[in-house]
Design a protein around this motif. Structure first.
Motif, PDB file in Angstrom:
ATOM      1  N   SER A 154       6.860   4.693   0.728  1.00 49.44           N
ATOM      2  CA  SER A 154       5.556   5.730   0.317  1.00 49.44           C
ATOM      3  C   SER A 154       6.038   6.747  -0.102  1.00 49.44           C
ATOM      4  O   SER A 154       5.502   7.663  -0.732  1.00 49.44           O
ATOM      5  N   LEU A 158       6.831   8.464  -3.302  1.00 46.12           N
ATOM      6  CA  LEU A 158       6.134   8.378  -4.640  1.00 46.12           C
ATOM      7  C   LEU A 158       5.415   9.724  -4.711  1.00 46.12           C
ATOM      8  O   LEU A 158       6.019  10.318  -3.497  1.00 46.12           O
ATOM      9  N   CYS A 217      -1.077   3.254  -4.591  1.00 47.07           N
ATOM     10  CA  CYS A 217      -0.770   3.866  -6.092  1.00 47.07           C
ATOM     11  C   CYS A 217      -1.903   4.247  -6.956  1.00 47.07           C
ATOM     12  O   CYS A 217      -2.612   5.847  -7.538  1.00 47.07           O
ATOM     13  N   TYR A 221      -3.229   8.283  -7.641  1.00 50.10           N
ATOM     14  CA  TYR A 221      -3.105   9.505  -8.831  1.00 50.10           C
ATOM     15  C   TYR A 221      -3.856   9.828  -9.616  1.00 50.10           C
ATOM     16  O   TYR A 221      -3.841  10.870  -9.666  1.00 50.10           O
TER      17      TYR A 221
END
Length: 260
Positions: A154, A158, A217, A221
């Motif tokens: 991640s 990400l 996630c 976000y």
């Protein structure tokens, strides 16, 4: 070779209680650090698996054995991820705008809601381990490797938030590709051995890890605009409670699927 050795030492000094000589946390020294974070999880998995063999000779009560299973990862990792879990829970419970939540992540103080959540977390995880059948321990123990592997992936793939310092751990060029490939290999190995040990329980554990990652996630976000090291740590703790939860749900199903 020196960079790899320094990354190894830094990984164990930052993410475990295992003695390692302190070195500067520079871009060069952290180049391969994400490759070695799952190694701490491997040590935890090994100790829990060995505890599975030894504990019947030492204890008569399931509650005490489960307490040890919870304390092994907490003490061995020196609470490295629990600190980020605290801060993220504080930020989420504040219901402030994104800027306010990011500021809370920088605050070293813990709010009352974080403390309540932490106590609840440990009560739940102790309960899960106390109900876990012995033959499920090795499968669930691999989750400590998997959670740290996904933590590394991640950070590499990400989007980072504006205040994130995770970029320090992301190498550039071919080194980034090499680190990502190694972490993907770790993930595949964890999945293979989980499924090989017990197909149904392994699938449940992988589903738990997937749910934790998707939730991670969404939280990162929606509430923070990307990941930070604290939010990534939050994911590790969530992953390590969902994996045994999903495994236990399979064991408690009316139809015995665990013999598959």
């Amino acid at each position: 070779m020196k960079q790899i050795w320094n990354s190894f030492r830094l990984a164990f000094s930052m993410y475990s209680i295992i003695p390692a000589r302190q070195i500067d946390k520079t871009k060069e020294n952290t180049k391969y650090i994400l490759c070695f974070v799952p190694w701490v999880g491997a040590v935890i998995a090994f100790l829990i698996t060995e505890w599975r063999i030894v504990h019947p000779y030492l204890l008569d009560y399931e509650f005490l054995r489960s307490v040890v299973c919870v304390m092994i990862p907490l003490l061995l990792s020196s609470g490295a991820f629990m600190d980020g879990f605290f801060r993220t829970v504080d930020a989420l419970s504040s219901h402030q705008p994104r800027k306010g939540k990011l500021e809370i992540l920088q605050d070293s103080h813990s709010g009352y809601f974080a403390i309540i959540t932490c106590v609840s977390y440990f009560l739940i995880i102790v309960g899960l381990w106390s109900e876990m059948p012995i033959d499920g321990w090795p499968v669930v123990a691999l989750g400590f490797i998997l959670s740290r592997t996904l933590y590394g992936l991640s950070i590499i793939f990400l989007r980072h938030s504006q205040t994130s310092k995770c970029s320090l751990y992301v190498p550039e060029g071919k080194a980034k590709t090499a680190v990502a490939a190694i972490l993907i290999l770790y993930t595949a190995a964890c999945a293979f051995f989980m499924l090989r040990m017990n197909l149904t329980v392994g699938l449940a554990c992988l589903a738990g890890a997937a749910i934790a990652f998707l939730y991670y996630c969404w939280v990162a976000y929606k509430h923070f605009g990307g990941i930070t090291e604290d939010i990534a740590s939050f994911f590790v703790q969530v992953c390590e409670i969902l994996i045994p939860l999903m495994a236990l749900l399979v064991y408690r199903m009316p139809t015995d699927f665990t013999s598959l």
